[in-house]
Scaffold this motif. Structure first.
Motif, PDB file in Angstrom:
ATOM      1  N   SER A  20      33.384  14.517  14.823  1.00  0.00           N
ATOM      2  CA  SER A  20      32.316  13.620  14.387  1.00  0.00           C
ATOM      3  C   SER A  20      32.415  13.471  12.872  1.00  0.00           C
ATOM      4  N   PHE A  22      31.183  11.517   9.082  1.00  0.00           N
ATOM      5  CA  PHE A  22      29.995  11.150   8.327  1.00  0.00           C
ATOM      6  C   PHE A  22      30.349   9.909   7.527  1.00  0.00           C
ATOM      7  N   ASP A  24      29.041   6.228   5.196  1.00  0.00           N
ATOM      8  CA  ASP A  24      28.101   5.354   4.510  1.00  0.00           C
ATOM      9  C   ASP A  24      28.825   4.031   4.281  1.00  0.00           C
ATOM     10  N   SER A  98      29.045   8.830  -3.409  1.00  0.00           N
ATOM     11  CA  SER A  98      29.239   8.666  -1.977  1.00  0.00           C
ATOM     12  C   SER A  98      30.051   9.820  -1.400  1.00  0.00           C
ATOM     13  N   ALA A 101      27.970  13.059  -1.411  1.00  0.00           N
ATOM     14  CA  ALA A 101      26.873  12.998  -0.437  1.00  0.00           C
ATOM     15  C   ALA A 101      27.398  13.230   0.977  1.00  0.00           C
ATOM     16  N   LEU A 102      28.536  12.634   1.305  1.00  0.00           N
ATOM     17  CA  LEU A 102      29.127  12.844   2.632  1.00  0.00           C
ATOM     18  C   LEU A 102      29.618  14.277   2.804  1.00  0.00           C
ATOM     19  N   GLN A 104      28.308  16.838   1.396  1.00  0.00           N
ATOM     20  CA  GLN A 104      27.087  17.627   1.576  1.00  0.00           C
ATOM     21  C   GLN A 104      26.602  17.541   3.020  1.00  0.00           C
ATOM     22  N   LYS A 105      26.621  16.326   3.583  1.00  0.00           N
ATOM     23  CA  LYS A 105      26.225  16.155   4.981  1.00  0.00           C
ATOM     24  C   LYS A 105      27.129  16.943   5.926  1.00  0.00           C
ATOM     25  N   ALA A 106      28.424  16.970   5.593  1.00  0.00           N
ATOM     26  CA  ALA A 106      29.397  17.668   6.441  1.00  0.00           C
ATOM     27  C   ALA A 106      29.299  19.183   6.269  1.00  0.00           C
ATOM     28  N   GLY A 107      28.607  19.635   5.227  1.00  0.00           N
ATOM     29  CA  GLY A 107      28.442  21.075   5.013  1.00  0.00           C
ATOM     30  C   GLY A 107      29.663  21.745   4.404  1.00  0.00           C
ATOM     31  N   GLN A 111      27.142  26.187  -1.817  1.00  0.00           N
ATOM     32  CA  GLN A 111      25.713  26.224  -2.144  1.00  0.00           C
ATOM     33  C   GLN A 111      25.550  26.649  -3.586  1.00  0.00           C
TER      34      GLN A 111
END
Length: 112
Positions: A20, A22, A24, A98, A101-102, A104-107, A111
């Protein structure tokens, strides 16, 4: 790229496309754990986006975004970034925003 190598093998690209992703308006990012200590990064720019010099420029810009932010990524991931048509004319700052951000969404970002 200090901690990373390029992803060149077709079967690894295909394996990542089945995960899957991620997305934008500018990029699509696929990520999957690998069994190494470093990251492997691949960039895909379709022929639909322009002639060779346009695709190469887009690829160079995305590689530079990763290089400048490489220390923010967790090690041990295969990453494939697919450029969309808006990425060709986007400002460098927008591509950076961009991309991160992607990620970050994907992990896959560390941190902080």
């Amino acid at each position: 790229m200090e901690y990373s190598t390029s992803l060149k093998l077709n079967h690894i690209f295909r394996r990542l496309y089945h995960t899957s992703g991620f997305a934008d308006g500018y990029l699509v990012l696929y990520a999957r754990k690998n069994r190494t200590q470093g990251n492997r990064v691949g960039i895909t720019v379709s022929k639909k986006l322009g002639k060779a010099h346009v695709r190469n420029r887009t690829r160079r810009r995305l590689r530079e975004v990763y290089r400048l932010n490489e220390s923010r990524f967790q090690p041990g991931w295969d990453i494939v970034v697919v450029a969309r048509s808006r990425a060709v004319d986007a400002k460098f700052e927008r591509l950076t925003k961009s991309y991160l951000a992607l990620a970050q969404k994907a992990g896959i970002l560390k941190q902080m």
